[in-house]
Design a protein around this motif. Structure first.
Motif, short mmCIF file in Angstrom:
data_model
loop_
_atom_site.label_atom_id
_atom_site.label_comp_id
_atom_site.label_asym_id
_atom_site.label_seq_id
_atom_site.Cartn_x
_atom_site.Cartn_y
_atom_site.Cartn_z
N ASP A 53 0.82 -1.21 0.00
CA ASP A 53 0.00 0.00 0.00
C ASP A 53 0.85 1.26 0.00
N GLN A 54 1.99 1.23 0.69
CA GLN A 54 2.82 2.42 0.74
C GLN A 54 3.41 2.73 -0.63
N ALA A 55 3.84 1.70 -1.34
CA ALA A 55 4.35 1.91 -2.70
C ALA A 55 3.25 2.46 -3.60
N THR A 56 2.05 1.88 -3.49
CA THR A 56 0.92 2.33 -4.30
C THR A 56 0.56 3.78 -3.98
N ALA A 57 0.67 4.16 -2.71
CA ALA A 57 0.33 5.52 -2.29
C ALA A 57 1.29 6.55 -2.87
N ASN A 58 2.43 6.10 -3.37
CA ASN A 58 3.39 7.03 -3.97
C ASN A 58 3.36 6.99 -5.49
N ASN A 59 2.41 6.27 -6.07
CA ASN A 59 2.19 6.37 -7.51
C ASN A 59 1.47 7.68 -7.82
N VAL A 60 1.67 8.16 -9.03
CA VAL A 60 1.04 9.40 -9.48
C VAL A 60 0.46 9.16 -10.86
N ALA A 61 -0.75 9.67 -11.08
CA ALA A 61 -1.38 9.58 -12.41
C ALA A 61 -1.14 10.89 -13.15
N LEU A 62 -0.58 10.81 -14.36
CA LEU A 62 -0.30 11.98 -15.17
C LEU A 62 -1.17 11.99 -16.42
N TYR A 63 -1.82 13.12 -16.67
CA TYR A 63 -2.66 13.27 -17.85
C TYR A 63 -2.29 14.56 -18.58
N ALA A 64 -2.26 14.50 -19.89
CA ALA A 64 -1.99 15.69 -20.70
C ALA A 64 -3.30 16.39 -21.04
N LEU A 65 -3.28 17.70 -20.93
CA LEU A 65 -4.46 18.52 -21.21
C LEU A 65 -4.08 19.62 -22.19
N HIS A 66 -4.81 19.73 -23.30
CA HIS A 66 -4.54 20.76 -24.30
C HIS A 66 -5.68 21.76 -24.29
N VAL A 67 -5.39 22.99 -23.93
CA VAL A 67 -6.40 24.04 -23.86
C VAL A 67 -6.34 24.88 -25.13
#
Length: 207
Positions: A53-67
Motif C-alpha cells: 500500500d505504501q508503494a501504491t500511495a506514492n504512484n502518481v497519475a499523469l494526464y496531458a491537457l490541451h487548452v
C-alpha cells in the motif's frame, strides 16, 4: 530508416496531442493500484510500483491537457467521497517533463481540510500536465519553489490516505478543450520523437 521512424513517432505524438474535441468537461479517473492504468508512474517518474500500500500511495497519475482557448478551469475531485484517495492535485504548464513547470496545486485545501475539493485555475491556451496523487505527495518543483516535472515528486504519499486507490477529477472549462490519451503515453512518445530527431541531426552532420 531513422527518417521513417521519426515520421512514425512524430505522427503518433501529433495524433495523441490532437485528442478528441470536447466541450464542457472531462473526467480523469482510475486507480493508483491498477497495473493496467497507463497514466501511472512512481514518484521518481519510473514505472509505477505495486508491492504494498505504501508503494501504491506514492504512484502518481499523469494526464496531458490541451487548452485551445484561454479560460478559467474548474478542477473538481469526487473520488474521496466514494472511498478513494485523499487527493493531492498538481498542474504543470507544458507536457515535456524536462521543461514543464509547476503552476498550481490544492496544497492549502489538502493541508487544512482534505478530501474532495473544487478549485479554479486560470489557464492560457497551451499544453498542460495534470498530476493526481495521494496526500501529501507534492512535486519537487513545488516543494523547492523551482524546477520541473522531470524532478519528480517527494514520495510522501501516505498509505493511510490511500483508501481503495481510486481517484476521479473532473476538469471543466468555459470554452472548448481537447484531451489526449493518458500523459505517460504522450510523454513517452514525445521523448522518443526527440531522441530520433537528435539521431537524425547527428546523421546529417556526419555526412
Amino acid at each position: 530508416m531513422i527518417n521513417q521512424l521519426f515520421r512514425i513517432v512524430a505522427g503518433l505524438v501529433l495524433a495523441l496531442a490532437a485528442g478528441s474535441s470536447l466541450a464542457g468537461s472531462v473526467t480523469f479517473s482510475g486507480n493508483l493500484g491498477d497495473a493496467a492504468n497507463a497514466a501511472l508512474v512512481a514518484s521518481d517518474l519510473s514505472a509505477a510500483q505495486f508491492t504494498d500500500d505504501q508503494a501504491t500511495a506514492n504512484n502518481v497519475a499523469l494526464y496531458a491537457l490541451h487548452v485551445l482557448v484561454g479560460s478559467n478551469a474548474s478542477f473538481t475531485s469526487t473520488g474521496f467521497a466514494l472511498g478513494g484517495i485523499d487527493p493531492y492535485f498538481s498542474i504543470f504548464s507544458g507536457i515535456d517533463p524536462s521543461s514543464a513547470t509547476w503552476l498550481e496545486s490544492n496544497y492549502l485545501y489538502a493541508q487544512t481540510v482534505g478530501g474532495d475539493f473544487t478549485m479554479d485555475v486560470a489557464l492560457a491556451p497551451g499544453d498542460y500536465t495534470v498530476a493526481i496523487g495521494v496526500y501529501s505527495n507534492l512535486s519537487f518543483a513545488e516543494n523547492l519553489g523551482s524546477g520541473f516535472l522531470a524532478d519528480g515528486f517527494i514520495g510522501l504519499g501516505d498509505a493511510r490516505y490511500l483508501g481503495d486507490g481510486a481517484y476521479a477529477l473532473t476538469v471543466t472549462l468555459l470554452d472548448e478543450l481537447t484531451v489526449p490519451e493518458p500523459g505517460s503515453a504522450l510523454l513517452t512518445l514525445s521523448a522518443a520523437c526527440a531522441a530520433l530527431w537528435v539521431r537524425r541531426r547527428h546523421s546529417l552532420t556526419a555526412r
